[in-house]
Design an enzyme around this catalytic site. Structure first.
Site, short mmCIF file in Angstrom:
data_model
loop_
_atom_site.label_atom_id
_atom_site.label_comp_id
_atom_site.label_asym_id
_atom_site.label_seq_id
_atom_site.Cartn_x
_atom_site.Cartn_y
_atom_site.Cartn_z
N ASP A 15 0.82 -1.10 -0.03
CA ASP A 15 0.07 0.04 -0.22
C ASP A 15 0.87 1.11 -0.01
O ASP A 15 2.19 1.20 0.36
CB ASP A 15 -0.87 0.07 1.28
CG ASP A 15 -1.89 1.18 1.26
OD1 ASP A 15 -2.55 1.63 0.16
OD2 ASP A 15 -1.86 1.95 2.23
N SER A 16 0.22 2.42 -0.22
CA SER A 16 1.27 3.62 -0.10
C SER A 16 1.66 3.89 1.36
O SER A 16 2.45 4.77 1.49
CB SER A 16 0.32 4.96 -0.85
OG SER A 16 -1.03 4.74 0.00
N TYR A 47 -0.55 8.39 -2.64
CA TYR A 47 -0.34 8.19 -4.05
C TYR A 47 -1.84 8.92 -4.73
O TYR A 47 -1.62 9.10 -5.99
CB TYR A 47 -0.54 6.52 -4.25
CG TYR A 47 0.61 5.77 -4.18
CD1 TYR A 47 1.76 6.34 -3.46
CD2 TYR A 47 0.69 4.68 -4.47
CE1 TYR A 47 2.82 5.47 -3.34
CE2 TYR A 47 1.69 3.90 -4.31
CZ TYR A 47 2.87 4.08 -3.72
OH TYR A 47 3.78 3.45 -3.62
N GLY A 48 -2.38 9.44 -3.82
CA GLY A 48 -3.98 9.58 -4.51
C GLY A 48 -3.95 10.94 -5.34
O GLY A 48 -5.02 11.05 -6.10
N CYS A 79 -3.84 -0.93 -1.94
CA CYS A 79 -4.07 0.38 -2.32
C CYS A 79 -5.09 0.43 -3.47
O CYS A 79 -4.77 0.03 -4.44
CB CYS A 79 -2.54 1.09 -2.53
SG CYS A 79 -2.93 2.74 -2.87
N THR A 81 -5.81 3.20 -5.12
CA THR A 81 -5.28 4.03 -6.22
C THR A 81 -4.29 3.29 -6.96
O THR A 81 -4.33 3.29 -8.33
CB THR A 81 -4.46 5.19 -5.48
OG1 THR A 81 -5.27 5.80 -4.69
CG2 THR A 81 -4.02 6.06 -6.65
N GLU A 158 -5.94 10.11 8.99
CA GLU A 158 -4.45 9.99 9.21
C GLU A 158 -4.32 10.74 10.68
O GLU A 158 -3.42 10.59 11.51
CB GLU A 158 -3.54 10.18 8.23
CG GLU A 158 -3.52 9.15 7.30
CD GLU A 158 -2.25 8.68 6.52
OE1 GLU A 158 -1.30 9.44 6.66
OE2 GLU A 158 -2.32 7.63 5.67
N CYS A 190 -11.39 3.29 -1.12
CA CYS A 190 -9.93 3.74 -0.63
C CYS A 190 -9.85 3.01 0.70
O CYS A 190 -10.71 2.67 1.34
CB CYS A 190 -10.07 5.48 -0.20
SG CYS A 190 -8.62 5.91 0.11
N THR A 191 -8.51 2.79 0.88
CA THR A 191 -8.06 2.08 2.11
C THR A 191 -8.65 2.90 3.55
O THR A 191 -8.87 2.04 4.40
CB THR A 191 -6.57 1.91 2.03
OG1 THR A 191 -6.04 3.03 2.00
CG2 THR A 191 -6.10 0.83 1.15
N HIS A 192 -8.65 4.00 3.35
CA HIS A 192 -8.87 4.75 4.93
C HIS A 192 -10.38 4.77 5.05
O HIS A 192 -10.72 5.16 6.11
CB HIS A 192 -8.30 6.11 4.62
CG HIS A 192 -6.88 6.20 4.56
ND1 HIS A 192 -6.08 5.31 3.68
CD2 HIS A 192 -6.05 6.85 5.42
CE1 HIS A 192 -4.90 5.90 4.12
NE2 HIS A 192 -4.85 6.49 5.14
N1 DGL Z 1 -4.20 3.97 -0.08
C1 DGL Z 1 -4.65 4.82 -0.77
C2 DGL Z 1 -5.96 4.13 -1.64
O1 DGL Z 1 -6.45 3.21 -1.20
C3 DGL Z 1 -4.99 6.14 -0.15
C4 DGL Z 1 -3.88 6.90 0.51
C5 DGL Z 1 -3.05 7.57 -0.84
O2 DGL Z 1 -3.49 8.33 -1.34
O3 DGL Z 1 -2.00 7.11 -0.79
O4 DGL Z 1 -6.33 4.79 -2.46
#
Ligand code: DGL
Length: 270
Positions: A15-16, A47-48, A79, A81, A158, A190-192
């Site tokens: 993941d990022s 990464y987004g 991730c 993204t 975060e 998205c993971t979050h």
């Molecule tokens: N892990 C990214 C996603 O699921 C979110 C965080 C990022 O933008 O790096 O898209």
């Protein structure tokens, strides 16, 4: 037991940053005996907001790290993204099973919708890639899609602002276009976003079903095993690598994984 003896069922996840731990949590739930190596590219997140080319380059480097340094047999692109921008490239380059979030999340959304009106939320790069939109449209050609980029959600999670009034206001602002849209399904791309699940549900109302690709992705991973990995007398091994600040990853990561994290190491060459 040596590394090689255990190596037959080692799953690599990248993941990022910490977000992919929401996917790892679901994989542990379904495959409690699998050994897992997690890589969080914390030096280069988020990464987004980056271009598809950069996200693809980072994703390839992350996969190479897990393959070369940790001899993984399965790769999970946690991730959203990276899944949206790079999974096709990864599948062309690497000769191991690779599972991302897009296909499982799209399939689940199509399974749960009753009226074909599906909202998709994610980072700017995920939404701009059109990956979820394409996959859903292919499965359900008459689907009506409502994609919305929600770039402020990641920093709010975060900063641990989940229960803050500001977060609710931001969610209301981004999701306002859904009012009166008739959408019955909302894909949390998205993971979050699973950490914001309760507030999002409160804002959109109980009539909308939330789909979490993390659980769908874990189900897809578990299907790769005809027999789930089992080490009857051994505890599964979880290793964590990051490209920056292992301590910060550990502190925030425990909130995402809902479990203790130890043994976080700095990856070489990042
Ligand atoms: N892990 C990214 C996603 O699921 C979110 C965080 C990022 O933008 O790096 O898209």
């Amino acid at each position: 037991m040596t590394d090689t003896k255990r190596a037959g069922c080692r799953i690599g996840i990248f993941d990022s940053g910490v977000g992919g731990l929401t996917v790892m949590k679901q994989i542990i739930r379904l495959l409690p005996h699998a050994d897992i190596v997690y890589f969080g590219d914390t030096a280069r997140l988020p990464y987004g907001g980056k271009s598809p080319e950069t996200i693809t380059r980072y994703s390839i480097e992350n996969a190479i790290f897990l393959l070369k340094e940790e001899s993984i047999q399965f790769l999970v692109v946690a991730c959203n993204t990276a899944s949206a921008c790079a999974i096709g490239h990864l599948q062309q380059i690497f000769n191991i099973p690779i599972v991302g979030t897009i296909m499982p999340g799209a399939e689940k959304s199509v399974e749960v919708t009753r009226n074909g009106r599906i909202a998709i939320i994610g980072t700017k790069a995920t939404i701009a890639s059109g990956a979820y939109q394409r996959e859903i449209q292919q499965l359900l050609p008459n689907a009506q899609l409502f994609p919305i980029a929600c770039p402020l959600f990641v920093p709010l999670v975060e900063e641990q602002f989940v229960d803050h009034d500001a977060t609710k206001m931001v969610i209301q602002t981004y999701l306002e276009p859904l009012i009166g849209s008739g959408v019955d399904t909302l894909l949390l791309g998205c993971t979050h976003y699973p950490l914001l699940r309760e507030v999002i549900q409160e804002v959109v109302g109980e009539g909308i079903t939330l789909v979490d690709p993390a659980s769908s992705c874990a189900e897809a991973v578990s299907k790769l095993f005809s027999q789930p990995p089992s080490h009857s007398s051994l505890k599964p091994e979880y290793r964590y690598f990051v490209s920056d600040d292992p301590h910060k990853f550990q502190l925030l990561g425990e909130k995402f994984l809902c479990a203790d994290i130890s043994d976080v190491r700095l990856a070489n060459n990042y």
